[in-house]
Design a protein around this motif. Structure first.
Motif, mmCIF file in Angstrom:
data_model
loop_
_atom_site.group_PDB
_atom_site.id
_atom_site.type_symbol
_atom_site.label_atom_id
_atom_site.label_comp_id
_atom_site.label_asym_id
_atom_site.label_seq_id
_atom_site.Cartn_x
_atom_site.Cartn_y
_atom_site.Cartn_z
ATOM 1 N N ARG A 42 31.620 10.039 43.090
ATOM 2 C CA ARG A 42 32.174 11.243 42.465
ATOM 3 C C ARG A 42 32.194 12.422 43.428
ATOM 4 N NH1 ARG A 42 29.018 16.113 40.465
ATOM 5 N NH2 ARG A 42 30.194 16.929 38.702
ATOM 6 N N ASP A 43 31.188 12.525 44.315
ATOM 7 C CA ASP A 43 31.142 13.620 45.278
ATOM 8 C C ASP A 43 32.286 13.535 46.284
ATOM 9 O OD1 ASP A 43 28.740 14.771 44.226
ATOM 10 O OD2 ASP A 43 27.637 13.137 45.165
ATOM 11 N N LEU A 44 32.711 12.316 46.616
ATOM 12 C CA LEU A 44 33.869 12.147 47.502
ATOM 13 C C LEU A 44 35.131 12.657 46.816
ATOM 14 C CD1 LEU A 44 33.227 8.525 48.871
ATOM 15 C CD2 LEU A 44 32.431 10.712 49.813
ATOM 16 N N LYS A 45 35.270 12.371 45.528
ATOM 17 C CA LYS A 45 36.460 12.819 44.792
ATOM 18 C C LYS A 45 36.475 14.342 44.656
ATOM 19 C CE LYS A 45 38.976 10.260 43.272
ATOM 20 N NZ LYS A 45 40.162 9.639 43.904
ATOM 21 N N VAL A 46 35.314 14.937 44.390
ATOM 22 C CA VAL A 46 35.244 16.397 44.268
ATOM 23 C C VAL A 46 35.595 17.052 45.600
ATOM 24 C CG1 VAL A 46 33.717 18.357 43.837
ATOM 25 C CG2 VAL A 46 33.598 16.347 42.358
ATOM 26 N N ALA A 47 35.046 16.521 46.703
ATOM 27 C CA ALA A 47 35.366 17.070 48.025
ATOM 28 C C ALA A 47 36.832 16.900 48.350
ATOM 29 C CB ALA A 47 34.502 16.391 49.089
ATOM 30 N N GLY A 48 37.411 15.783 47.946
ATOM 31 C CA GLY A 48 38.817 15.518 48.229
ATOM 32 C C GLY A 48 39.774 16.452 47.519
ATOM 33 N N SER A 49 39.303 17.074 46.431
ATOM 34 C CA SER A 49 40.161 17.999 45.682
ATOM 35 C C SER A 49 39.791 19.453 45.936
ATOM 36 C CB SER A 49 40.071 17.703 44.186
ATOM 37 O OG SER A 49 38.748 17.904 43.711
ATOM 38 N N ALA A 50 38.969 19.710 46.957
ATOM 39 C CA ALA A 50 38.488 21.068 47.213
ATOM 40 C C ALA A 50 39.604 22.043 47.516
ATOM 41 C CB ALA A 50 37.478 21.056 48.365
ATOM 42 N N ALA A 51 40.675 21.557 48.145
ATOM 43 C CA ALA A 51 41.792 22.435 48.511
ATOM 44 C C ALA A 51 42.464 23.042 47.285
ATOM 45 C CB ALA A 51 42.819 21.665 49.346
ATOM 46 N N GLN A 52 42.280 22.401 46.119
ATOM 47 C CA GLN A 52 42.897 22.914 44.895
ATOM 48 C C GLN A 52 41.995 23.887 44.132
ATOM 49 O OE1 GLN A 52 43.416 19.237 45.560
ATOM 50 N NE2 GLN A 52 45.084 20.290 46.625
ATOM 51 N N VAL A 304 17.017 1.765 46.117
ATOM 52 C CA VAL A 304 17.393 1.271 47.443
ATOM 53 C C VAL A 304 18.140 2.385 48.174
ATOM 54 C CG1 VAL A 304 18.715 -0.431 48.735
ATOM 55 C CG2 VAL A 304 17.516 -1.101 46.631
ATOM 56 N N VAL A 305 17.513 2.945 49.200
ATOM 57 C CA VAL A 305 18.131 3.975 50.030
ATOM 58 C C VAL A 305 18.661 3.299 51.296
ATOM 59 C CG1 VAL A 305 17.786 6.099 51.332
ATOM 60 C CG2 VAL A 305 16.665 5.797 49.108
ATOM 61 N N ASP A 306 19.954 3.312 51.461
ATOM 62 C CA ASP A 306 20.585 2.638 52.603
ATOM 63 C C ASP A 306 20.398 3.423 53.892
ATOM 64 O OD1 ASP A 306 22.935 0.534 53.410
ATOM 65 O OD2 ASP A 306 23.219 2.450 54.421
ATOM 66 N N ARG A 307 20.687 4.720 53.836
ATOM 67 C CA ARG A 307 20.630 5.536 55.048
ATOM 68 C C ARG A 307 20.344 6.978 54.673
ATOM 69 N NH1 ARG A 307 25.192 4.632 59.611
ATOM 70 N NH2 ARG A 307 24.373 2.511 59.284
ATOM 71 N N THR A 308 19.572 7.661 55.527
ATOM 72 C CA THR A 308 19.216 9.058 55.297
ATOM 73 C C THR A 308 19.730 9.923 56.439
ATOM 74 O OG1 THR A 308 17.225 8.418 54.081
ATOM 75 C CG2 THR A 308 17.297 10.658 54.932
ATOM 76 N N TYR A 309 20.304 11.066 56.095
ATOM 77 C CA TYR A 309 20.852 12.011 57.066
ATOM 78 C C TYR A 309 20.121 13.334 56.965
ATOM 79 C CZ TYR A 309 24.819 8.847 57.710
ATOM 80 O OH TYR A 309 25.599 7.758 58.011
ATOM 81 N N ALA A 310 20.118 14.086 58.062
ATOM 82 C CA ALA A 310 19.559 15.437 58.059
ATOM 83 C C ALA A 310 20.526 16.394 57.361
ATOM 84 C CB ALA A 310 19.297 15.901 59.492
ATOM 85 N N PHE A 311 20.014 17.558 56.978
ATOM 86 C CA PHE A 311 20.827 18.543 56.258
ATOM 87 C C PHE A 311 22.069 18.952 57.047
ATOM 88 C CE2 PHE A 311 21.180 23.049 54.491
ATOM 89 C CZ PHE A 311 21.682 22.645 53.268
ATOM 90 N N ASP A 312 21.910 19.085 58.368
ATOM 91 C CA ASP A 312 23.060 19.494 59.171
ATOM 92 C C ASP A 312 24.010 18.337 59.461
ATOM 93 O OD1 ASP A 312 21.572 18.062 60.997
ATOM 94 O OD2 ASP A 312 21.341 19.695 62.448
ATOM 95 N N GLN A 313 23.727 17.159 58.907
ATOM 96 C CA GLN A 313 24.605 15.999 59.062
ATOM 97 C C GLN A 313 25.303 15.638 57.747
ATOM 98 O OE1 GLN A 313 21.449 13.299 60.478
ATOM 99 N NE2 GLN A 313 22.555 13.160 62.429
ATOM 100 N N ALA A 314 25.457 16.611 56.864
ATOM 101 C CA ALA A 314 26.027 16.326 55.547
ATOM 102 C C ALA A 314 27.409 15.696 55.647
ATOM 103 C CB ALA A 314 26.092 17.609 54.719
ATOM 104 N N ARG A 315 28.218 16.192 56.565
ATOM 105 C CA ARG A 315 29.570 15.638 56.688
ATOM 106 C C ARG A 315 29.522 14.169 57.092
ATOM 107 N NH1 ARG A 315 33.980 19.057 59.902
ATOM 108 N NH2 ARG A 315 33.057 20.576 58.463
ATOM 109 N N GLN A 316 28.606 13.828 58.018
ATOM 110 C CA GLN A 316 28.466 12.421 58.416
ATOM 111 C C GLN A 316 28.030 11.559 57.240
ATOM 112 O OE1 GLN A 316 27.588 15.142 60.253
ATOM 113 N NE2 GLN A 316 26.827 14.505 62.276
ATOM 114 N N ALA A 317 27.173 12.116 56.374
ATOM 115 C CA ALA A 317 26.738 11.373 55.193
ATOM 116 C C ALA A 317 27.922 11.079 54.278
ATOM 117 C CB ALA A 317 25.666 12.163 54.444
ATOM 118 N N TYR A 318 28.767 12.067 54.063
ATOM 119 C CA TYR A 318 29.973 11.863 53.250
ATOM 120 C C TYR A 318 30.865 10.802 53.877
ATOM 121 C CZ TYR A 318 29.570 15.695 49.827
ATOM 122 O OH TYR A 318 29.209 16.498 48.769
ATOM 123 N N GLU A 319 31.048 10.877 55.178
ATOM 124 C CA GLU A 319 31.918 9.920 55.872
ATOM 125 C C GLU A 319 31.370 8.502 55.770
ATOM 126 O OE1 GLU A 319 32.001 11.702 59.707
ATOM 127 O OE2 GLU A 319 33.653 13.081 59.220
#
Length: 334
Positions: A42-52, A304-319
């Motif tokens: 759902r967070d990917l969909k919300v980010a994808g519609s941010a321009a609107q 089950v946590v697959d991978r953890t990112y730092a706060f400044d790596q939020a974009r990489q986490a989304y990707e």
């Protein structure tokens, strides 16, 4: 305090790290220092519609942290308590109502991807003691959704069979919860590696949906022709008919996801022919979250946590989540 906003830009470029003023506490509010945030489709969909969007919003519904400060009228919490907020902060119990929809965190109002979050004391639940903040951050959306799909909108019993699709957050939670309840689980995945990992978590049967497009019929056959009791349907129109094909007569499709879209043809004859029940699952209430956490504590289930990112790596986490490589949950640690 630092926070991410979704600003009116295209793609994950919308994610922008900003400085925000600390929000003042109302008498019944608590301020929480966020320690971890987990991402959902759902967070990917919300980010994808941010321009609107007309206004920036802090994204992400799921997080966990510790209480920093309580309002003058707060009685439920004290400084240092470990908590997580409900996906719908105002849905406390009972049936879902339209008034809660615009209050969803990270969609209708600011979410959890910030150093601090302030919400009414009733919006929060205590996280299980055996979980880390990273693990607890995965609970509000995927975990509560799976719990609702199996035990509230359906009535899972020991000995039942559950069908789950893929190895994302909801499906892995459903696998873990179903096994803890004494059920059999059939899981679908196109990845041999993920199918093997699912078996290690307790899946009784795994099916390659690409190699076998009629995986619903294959799942039905694995039950000696009885059919599965509950199908946790995360795909949407592209997978719905196969879930019904797998279902027993009188079984339940817990309809959750839209991974294959929001519209499409479905075999309505198969639904009434099997006297199937289709239950729409829209996460859950604070009361459900509390019950889910009690179940986790009693069974000692760990997300089950697959991978953890730092706060400044939020974009990489989304990707990474968007790549579909994950098994379980993707977490951002603050």
């Amino acid at each position: 305090m630092k926070a991410y906003e979704l600003q009116p830009k295209e793609g994950f470029d919308a994610l922008t790290l900003v400085e925000r003023q600390r929000r003042e506490l109302a008498p019944n509010d608590i301020r929480v220092r966020v320690r971890a945030v987990s991402l959902n489709y759902r967070d990917l969909k919300v980010a994808g519609s941010a321009a609107q969007r007309s206004e920036p919003i802090v994204p992400a519904s799921d997080g966990a942290g510790e209480v920093l400060e309580v309002g003058s009228a707060v009685t439920r919490w004290k400084k240092g308590d470990r908590v997580s907020a409900n996906f719908f902060p105002t849905w406390l119990d009972g049936e879902f109502a339209g008034e809660h929809h615009p209050k969803a965190l990270g969609g209708g109002q600011d979410g959890m991807l910030a150093e601090e979050v302030v919400l009414h004391e009733s919006a929060w639940v205590r996280i299980p003691e055996h979980l880390s903040f990273d693990e607890a951050s995965t609970l509000p959306c995927a975990g509560v959704t799976a719990f609702n799909a199996l035990f509230r909108s359906a009535s899972l019993q020991a000995g039942d069979t559950v069908l789950v699709q893929g190895t994302g957050g909801v499906s892995i939670f459903a696998l873990q919860l179903a096994k803890a309840a004494g059920a059999r689980v059939i899981l679908t995945s196109s990845s041999a590696e993920k199918r093997e990992r699912a078996k290690q978590l307790g899946a009784d049967h795994v099916l390659d949906y690409k190699a076998n497009p009629k995986w619903g019929e294959a799942a039905f056959a694995l039950t000696q022709g009885r059919g599965v009791d509950i199908a946790v349907e995360v795909g949407g129109p592209g997978t719905f008919d196969q879930s019904v094909a797998a279902l027993r007569y009188g079984g339940t499709v817990s309809l959750i996801g839209v991974l294959t879209g929001i519209k499409g043809e479905v075999n309505t004859y198969a639904i009434f022919h099997k006297a199937a029940r289709v239950a729409g699952i829209y996460v859950g209430s604070v009361a459900m979250f509390d019950a889910f956490n009690r179940a986790l504590a009693a069974s000692a289930i760990k997300p089950v946590v697959d991978r953890t990112y730092a706060f400044d790596q939020a974009r990489q986490a989304y990707e990474y989540l968007a790549s579909g490589q994950h098994f379980g949950k993707v977490v951002i640690r603050l």
